[in-house]
Design an enzyme around this catalytic site. Structure first.
Site, PDB file in Angstrom:
ATOM      1  N   ASN A 156      -6.135   2.741  10.407  1.00 18.18           N
ATOM      2  CA  ASN A 156      -7.186   3.531  11.069  1.00 18.18           C
ATOM      3  C   ASN A 156      -8.467   2.732  11.262  1.00 18.18           C
ATOM      4  O   ASN A 156      -8.728   1.805  10.494  1.00 18.18           O
ATOM      5  CB  ASN A 156      -7.495   4.769  10.213  1.00 18.18           C
ATOM      6  CG  ASN A 156      -6.560   5.914  10.540  1.00 18.18           C
ATOM      7  OD1 ASN A 156      -6.219   6.142  11.684  1.00 18.18           O
ATOM      8  ND2 ASN A 156      -6.136   6.635   9.507  1.00 18.18           N
ATOM      9  N   GLY A 191       0.812  -1.213   0.000  1.00 15.47           N
ATOM     10  CA  GLY A 191       0.000   0.000   0.000  1.00 15.47           C
ATOM     11  C   GLY A 191       0.846   1.263   0.000  1.00 15.47           C
ATOM     12  O   GLY A 191       2.078   1.207   0.078  1.00 15.47           O
ATOM     13  N   ARG A 192       0.152   2.393  -0.074  1.00 15.57           N
ATOM     14  CA  ARG A 192       0.878   3.677  -0.182  1.00 15.57           C
ATOM     15  C   ARG A 192       1.667   3.991   1.077  1.00 15.57           C
ATOM     16  O   ARG A 192       2.854   4.301   1.019  1.00 15.57           O
ATOM     17  CB  ARG A 192      -0.116   4.814  -0.473  1.00 15.57           C
ATOM     18  CG  ARG A 192      -0.617   4.776  -1.896  1.00 15.57           C
ATOM     19  CD  ARG A 192      -1.793   5.659  -2.079  1.00 15.57           C
ATOM     20  NE  ARG A 192      -2.952   5.168  -1.311  1.00 15.57           N
ATOM     21  CZ  ARG A 192      -4.212   5.414  -1.612  1.00 15.57           C
ATOM     22  NH1 ARG A 192      -4.505   6.170  -2.642  1.00 15.57           N
ATOM     23  NH2 ARG A 192      -5.194   4.945  -0.878  1.00 15.57           N
ATOM     24  N   HIS A 241      -7.112  10.010  17.694  1.00 13.74           N
ATOM     25  CA  HIS A 241      -6.582  10.497  16.416  1.00 13.74           C
ATOM     26  C   HIS A 241      -7.819  10.696  15.540  1.00 13.74           C
ATOM     27  O   HIS A 241      -8.226   9.832  14.775  1.00 13.74           O
ATOM     28  CB  HIS A 241      -5.636   9.460  15.808  1.00 13.74           C
ATOM     29  CG  HIS A 241      -5.211   9.793  14.405  1.00 13.74           C
ATOM     30  ND1 HIS A 241      -4.650  10.997  14.052  1.00 13.74           N
ATOM     31  CD2 HIS A 241      -5.262   9.069  13.255  1.00 13.74           C
ATOM     32  CE1 HIS A 241      -4.377  11.000  12.754  1.00 13.74           C
ATOM     33  NE2 HIS A 241      -4.745   9.848  12.249  1.00 13.74           N
ATOM     34  N   ARG A 270     -12.591   8.271   9.996  1.00 18.99           N
ATOM     35  CA  ARG A 270     -11.729   7.118  10.298  1.00 18.99           C
ATOM     36  C   ARG A 270     -12.530   6.022  10.995  1.00 18.99           C
ATOM     37  O   ARG A 270     -12.287   4.845  10.814  1.00 18.99           O
ATOM     38  CB  ARG A 270     -10.573   7.555  11.198  1.00 18.99           C
ATOM     39  CG  ARG A 270      -9.624   8.541  10.536  1.00 18.99           C
ATOM     40  CD  ARG A 270      -8.501   8.926  11.470  1.00 18.99           C
ATOM     41  NE  ARG A 270      -7.589   9.888  10.858  1.00 18.99           N
ATOM     42  CZ  ARG A 270      -7.672  11.213  11.030  1.00 18.99           C
ATOM     43  NH1 ARG A 270      -8.608  11.728  11.797  1.00 18.99           N
ATOM     44  NH2 ARG A 270      -6.803  12.014  10.437  1.00 18.99           N
TER      45      ARG A 270
END
Ligand code: NAP
Length: 351
Positions: free
Chosen positions: A157, A45-46, A212, A125
Site C-alpha cells: 500500500n 511478512g504477514r 483502494h 494508506r
C-alpha cells in the site's frame, strides 16, 4: 517436493524433476506440463507468508519462491519448511525455495510484491506512499532487469500509487504490472449485498472502482442480483448503500485496530488473482491497472478498474457508467494522480 534449500547458496538448483518412468508417455497428465513459478517478495511478512500458503493451493503453481531481506534467512527457511510440511500433509508436490537475493526472481512467471511498511492504527494508506515507494522502486527495477517477461502483482500500500511506481521503475509493459486495487473491496460489497438480499454470493455481481481507499467509487449501475439490475428490484430503495460503503471503507482499519493486520481476506484475494492469470481464465475482476482512456476518456494513471485477466496479463475493459459515478471516479483519479506524481518525482530526484 524436493527443495528446502536457499537459492544462491552454492547448491545448484535445477528445475528438472526426475521421475520413475512408470507410465507410458501418452498417459502423462497435464500435471506434468510445465508449471508456473511464483515469487513472493516480502514473504517474511504477514500478508506475504499467508499469500504463499493460499497460492500453493493453485494447481498451476509448480514452484514457489519466498524472497526476503538479508537477515531474514532463518525466518524464510523456517517458513519454507513449515509450508513444505503443509504440502506433504496435503499430498501435493509443489516445490518451495527461498532467497534473500532479489535477482533470484529470474525465471518467475509472476512476482507478487508484499514488501513494505503496513498501516498503523489511525494511519491512512497514503501516509505510507513515499516510504513504501523507496522499497518498491528498487525491487521493481530488478524485476524489470532480470525477469522482463514476468507479471508484477503489487500488494504493498498505497497499492494504486505503488503499481505506478512498479510500472515506472520496472520499465515493463502496462499489461504486465497490476495491483490488488479494489478487488477485495468489491468482494466485501458483494458479500454485504448477498446478506441483504439473502442470496448466495455467486448471485451478486458488483464493482467498486477507483482508489483502494477513501475515494473508492461503488458502481451501483453495474450491480446485479440474480442477473437483474438492482434498480429493477423492489427492495432497491431499502438498500443501506451509505452504510454498506462505510463498512467496506473502514473494514481494513477495523481489522488492523482489532488484530493488528489484515491477512486472510487479502491473502485469498491474491491467490484468486494469481489463479486467474495462470489459469488463463479471462475473468473480469477489478484491479489496479494502468488506464489510457477506458473510463470516459479518463486515464494515464494506475487505479482500480474492471480488467480482463489472463496469462498474457491484465487488460482494462472500456466502460460507460452513470454521470455521478464518472464525477466520483474523476475525483478519485485526480487524488491518486497527484500523490503518484509527487512520489515519482521524489523518487526520481532522490528527495
Ligand atoms: P509486515 O508483516 O510488517 O511485513 C512487511 C514485509 O515487508 C516484511 O517481509 C518485511 O521484511 C518487508 N519490509 C519491511 N521494510 C522493508 C524494507 N525497508 N525493505 C525491504 N523489505 C521490507 O506487513 P504486512 O501486514 O505483511 O503488510 C505488507 C504490505 O502489504 C503493507 O504495505 C500493507 O499495507 C500491504 N497490504 C496491502 C493490502 C491490500 O489490500 N492491498 C492488504 C494487506 C496488506 P522483514 O521481515 O525483513 O522486516
Amino acid at each position: 517436493m524436493d527443495v528446502r534449500r536457499p537459492r544462491g547458496s552454492g547448491v545448484e538448483e535445477g528445475r528438472t524433476r526426475y521421475r520413475w518412468n512408470v507410465v507410458p508417455t501418452e498417459d502423462v497428465s497435464p500435471r506434468d506440463q510445465p508449471m508456473a513459478t511464483v515469487a513472493i517478495i516480502g514473504a517474511s511478512g504477514r500478508i506475504g507468508s499467508f499469500a504463499a500458503h493460499a497460492i500453493s493451493h493453485d494447481p498451476h503453481v509448480g514452484d514457489l519462491l519466498l524472497i526476503g531481506r538479508p537477515g531474514s534467512e532463518d525466518h524464510l527457511d523456517g517458513l519454507a519448511r513449515d509450508l513444505g510440511d503443509s504440502f506433504a500433509a496435503r499430498g501435493t508436490d509443489t516445490r518451495i525455495s527461498w532467497s534473500v537475493e532479489m535477482d533470484d526472481v529470474r525465471g518467475s512467471d509472476i512476482v507478487v510484491c508484499t514488501s513494505g511498511i503496513p498501516r498503523q492504527p489511525g494511519q491512512s494508506r497514503l501516509d505510507l506512499a513515499l516510504q513504501n515507494g523507496r522499497i518498491v522502486a528498487p525491487a521493481a527495477e530488478t524485476i524489470g532487469r532480470v525477469a522482463p517477461d514476468a507479471i508484477i502483482f503489487m500488494v504493498t500500500n498505497p497499492v494504486d500509487v505503488m503499481t505506478s511506481v512498479a510500472l515506472r521503475s520496472s520499465g515493463m509493459r502496462p499489461e504486465h504490472v497490476f495491483g490488488l486495487g479494489t478487488h477485495l473491496d468489491s468482494m466485501r460489497l458483494k458479500s454485504l449485498l448477498a446478506d441483504f438480499f439473502r442470496v448466495h454470493v455467486s448471485e451478486v455481481h458488483t464493482r467498486i472502482i477507483g482508489e483502494h481507499g477513501d475515494s473508492m467509487v461503488p458502481l451501483w449501475s453495474a450491480t446485479t442480483v440474480g442477473g437483474i439490475t438492482i434498480s429493477n428490484l423492489p427492495a432497491f430503495t431499502q438498500i443501506p448503500m451509505e452504510e454498506m460503503i462505510r463498512t467496506v471503507k473502514s473494514s481494513g482499519e477495523v481489522i488492523i485496530r482489532k488484530r493488528g493486520a489484515t491477512t486472510y481476506g487479502p491473502g485469498e484475494a491474491i491467490a484468486t488473482l494469481v489463479r486467474t492469470v495462470l489459469g488463463d481464465e479471462n475473468r473480469i475482476l477489478t484491479v489496479s491497472s494502468y488506464i489510457r482512456q477506458e473510463v470516459h476518456g479518463i486515464g494515464d494513471v494506475c487505479i482500480g478498474v474492471p480488467a480482463r485477466i489472463n496469462r498474457n496479463g491484465v487488460f482494462p475493459v472500456p466502460i460507460r457508467i452513470e454521470e455521478d459515478e464518472v464525477r466520483a471516479f474523476r475525483e478519485s483519479v485526480e487524488k491518486i494522480r497527484t500523490i503518484t506524481q509527487t512520489v515519482l518525482e521524489k523518487l526520481e530526484f532522490g528527495d
